[in-house]
Design a protein around this motif. Structure first.
Motif, PDB file in Angstrom:
ATOM      1  N   THR A   2       0.856  -1.184   0.000  1.00  0.00           N
ATOM      2  CA  THR A   2       0.000   0.000   0.000  1.00  0.00           C
ATOM      3  C   THR A   2       0.895   1.239   0.000  1.00  0.00           C
ATOM      4  OG1 THR A   2      -0.074   0.199   2.401  1.00  0.00           O
ATOM      5  CG2 THR A   2      -1.758  -1.210   1.359  1.00  0.00           C
ATOM      6  N   LEU A   3       0.309   2.367  -0.306  1.00  0.00           N
ATOM      7  CA  LEU A   3       1.055   3.623  -0.279  1.00  0.00           C
ATOM      8  C   LEU A   3       1.665   3.842   1.099  1.00  0.00           C
ATOM      9  CD1 LEU A   3       1.963   6.326  -1.410  1.00  0.00           C
ATOM     10  CD2 LEU A   3      -0.311   7.213  -0.858  1.00  0.00           C
ATOM     11  N   TRP A   4       0.895   3.570   2.145  1.00  0.00           N
ATOM     12  CA  TRP A   4       1.381   3.769   3.515  1.00  0.00           C
ATOM     13  C   TRP A   4       2.582   2.864   3.792  1.00  0.00           C
ATOM     14  CZ3 TRP A   4      -0.126   7.845   6.096  1.00  0.00           C
ATOM     15  CH2 TRP A   4       0.096   7.939   7.463  1.00  0.00           C
ATOM     16  N   GLN A   5       2.560   1.617   3.320  1.00  0.00           N
ATOM     17  CA  GLN A   5       3.683   0.694   3.502  1.00  0.00           C
ATOM     18  C   GLN A   5       4.916   1.171   2.739  1.00  0.00           C
ATOM     19  OE1 GLN A   5       1.530  -2.753   2.128  1.00  0.00           O
ATOM     20  NE2 GLN A   5       1.427  -3.611   4.202  1.00  0.00           N
ATOM     21  N   VAL A   6       4.706   1.682   1.537  1.00  0.00           N
ATOM     22  CA  VAL A   6       5.830   2.213   0.754  1.00  0.00           C
ATOM     23  C   VAL A   6       6.466   3.385   1.505  1.00  0.00           C
ATOM     24  CG1 VAL A   6       6.486   3.427  -1.364  1.00  0.00           C
ATOM     25  CG2 VAL A   6       4.952   1.458  -1.478  1.00  0.00           C
ATOM     26  N   ALA A   7       5.640   4.323   1.955  1.00  0.00           N
ATOM     27  CA  ALA A   7       6.156   5.498   2.663  1.00  0.00           C
ATOM     28  C   ALA A   7       6.889   5.094   3.945  1.00  0.00           C
ATOM     29  CB  ALA A   7       5.017   6.467   2.986  1.00  0.00           C
ATOM     30  N   ALA A   8       6.345   4.131   4.673  1.00  0.00           N
ATOM     31  CA  ALA A   8       6.972   3.697   5.922  1.00  0.00           C
ATOM     32  C   ALA A   8       8.312   3.011   5.676  1.00  0.00           C
ATOM     33  CB  ALA A   8       6.041   2.752   6.677  1.00  0.00           C
ATOM     34  N   HIS A  11      13.840   5.296   3.460  1.00  0.00           N
ATOM     35  CA  HIS A  11      14.874   5.731   4.400  1.00  0.00           C
ATOM     36  C   HIS A  11      14.734   7.225   4.673  1.00  0.00           C
ATOM     37  CE1 HIS A  11      16.961   1.928   4.243  1.00  0.00           C
ATOM     38  NE2 HIS A  11      16.767   1.939   2.927  1.00  0.00           N
ATOM     39  N   ARG A  12      14.865   7.581   5.921  1.00  0.00           N
ATOM     40  CA  ARG A  12      14.789   8.992   6.331  1.00  0.00           C
ATOM     41  C   ARG A  12      15.593   9.182   7.608  1.00  0.00           C
ATOM     42  NH1 ARG A  12      10.264   6.567   6.536  1.00  0.00           N
ATOM     43  NH2 ARG A  12       9.249   7.661   4.864  1.00  0.00           N
ATOM     44  N   ARG A  13      15.747  10.439   7.992  1.00  0.00           N
ATOM     45  CA  ARG A  13      16.517  10.750   9.206  1.00  0.00           C
ATOM     46  C   ARG A  13      15.812  10.274  10.468  1.00  0.00           C
ATOM     47  NH1 ARG A  13      17.556  16.906   8.201  1.00  0.00           N
ATOM     48  NH2 ARG A  13      16.037  16.510   6.594  1.00  0.00           N
ATOM     49  N   SER A  14      14.503  10.477  10.545  1.00  0.00           N
ATOM     50  CA  SER A  14      13.735  10.074  11.726  1.00  0.00           C
ATOM     51  C   SER A  14      13.034   8.755  11.449  1.00  0.00           C
ATOM     52  CB  SER A  14      12.673  11.122  12.054  1.00  0.00           C
ATOM     53  OG  SER A  14      13.257  12.351  12.342  1.00  0.00           O
ATOM     54  N   PRO A  15      12.987   7.866  12.438  1.00  0.00           N
ATOM     55  CA  PRO A  15      12.248   6.622  12.236  1.00  0.00           C
ATOM     56  C   PRO A  15      10.763   6.901  12.019  1.00  0.00           C
ATOM     57  CG  PRO A  15      13.557   6.543  14.265  1.00  0.00           C
ATOM     58  CD  PRO A  15      13.630   7.938  13.738  1.00  0.00           C
ATOM     59  N   TRP A  16      10.116   6.100  11.198  1.00  0.00           N
ATOM     60  CA  TRP A  16       8.699   6.257  10.886  1.00  0.00           C
ATOM     61  C   TRP A  16       7.865   6.332  12.166  1.00  0.00           C
ATOM     62  CZ3 TRP A  16       5.942   7.546   6.784  1.00  0.00           C
ATOM     63  CH2 TRP A  16       4.596   7.211   6.710  1.00  0.00           C
ATOM     64  N   GLU A  17       8.177   5.482  13.122  1.00  0.00           N
ATOM     65  CA  GLU A  17       7.409   5.422  14.364  1.00  0.00           C
ATOM     66  C   GLU A  17       7.514   6.709  15.171  1.00  0.00           C
ATOM     67  OE1 GLU A  17       9.840   3.142  13.584  1.00  0.00           O
ATOM     68  OE2 GLU A  17       8.454   1.684  12.707  1.00  0.00           O
ATOM     69  N   ALA A  18       8.608   7.453  15.008  1.00  0.00           N
ATOM     70  CA  ALA A  18       8.822   8.684  15.772  1.00  0.00           C
ATOM     71  C   ALA A  18       8.199   9.911  15.100  1.00  0.00           C
ATOM     72  CB  ALA A  18      10.322   8.918  15.970  1.00  0.00           C
ATOM     73  N   MET A  19       7.727   9.741  13.872  1.00  0.00           N
ATOM     74  CA  MET A  19       7.168  10.874  13.133  1.00  0.00           C
ATOM     75  C   MET A  19       5.724  11.118  13.555  1.00  0.00           C
ATOM     76  SD  MET A  19       8.648   9.921   9.360  1.00  0.00           S
ATOM     77  CE  MET A  19       7.855  11.264   8.514  1.00  0.00           C
ATOM     78  N   GLY A  20       5.320  12.374  13.566  1.00  0.00           N
ATOM     79  CA  GLY A  20       3.931  12.734  13.830  1.00  0.00           C
ATOM     80  C   GLY A  20       3.063  12.434  12.625  1.00  0.00           C
ATOM     81  N   LEU A  21       1.757  12.465  12.825  1.00  0.00           N
ATOM     82  CA  LEU A  21       0.820  12.143  11.752  1.00  0.00           C
ATOM     83  C   LEU A  21       0.972  13.082  10.556  1.00  0.00           C
ATOM     84  CD1 LEU A  21      -1.491  10.465  10.646  1.00  0.00           C
ATOM     85  CD2 LEU A  21      -3.068  11.978  11.847  1.00  0.00           C
ATOM     86  N   ALA A  22       1.136  14.368  10.794  1.00  0.00           N
ATOM     87  CA  ALA A  22       1.281  15.323   9.686  1.00  0.00           C
ATOM     88  C   ALA A  22       2.522  15.012   8.856  1.00  0.00           C
ATOM     89  CB  ALA A  22       1.334  16.754  10.210  1.00  0.00           C
ATOM     90  N   ASP A  23       3.617  14.659   9.513  1.00  0.00           N
ATOM     91  CA  ASP A  23       4.843  14.310   8.790  1.00  0.00           C
ATOM     92  C   ASP A  23       4.669  13.017   8.000  1.00  0.00           C
ATOM     93  OD1 ASP A  23       6.249  16.550   9.661  1.00  0.00           O
ATOM     94  OD2 ASP A  23       6.947  15.535  11.468  1.00  0.00           O
ATOM     95  N   ARG A  24       3.962  12.053   8.574  1.00  0.00           N
ATOM     96  CA  ARG A  24       3.702  10.806   7.862  1.00  0.00           C
ATOM     97  C   ARG A  24       2.826  11.055   6.640  1.00  0.00           C
ATOM     98  NH1 ARG A  24       2.540   5.972  12.182  1.00  0.00           N
ATOM     99  NH2 ARG A  24       4.440   6.218  13.405  1.00  0.00           N
TER     100      ARG A  24
END
Length: 59
Positions: A2-8, A11-24
């Protein structure tokens, strides 16, 4: 995926789990733009018509 799985999975500086909803949501929007480009190039395609939309590598 899914799009959400692709985005998660990107690779990024902050882990996906640490990001707020707006950033996700912004990350998902960015991933969607890249997936549309890959669709136009024939590299990815949508799989099925049900929600959520899933993407696979084009054969």
């Amino acid at each position: 995926m899914t799009l959400w799985q692709v985005a998660a999975g990107l690779h990024r500086r902050s882990p996906w789990e640490a990001m707020g909803l707006a950033d996700r949501e912004m990350a998902a929007g960015e991933a969607a733009a890249h997936l549309r480009t890959l669709e136009r190039r024939g590299v990815a395609r949508r799989d099925g018509a049900d929600a959520p939309i899933r993407f696979v590598r084009a054969a």
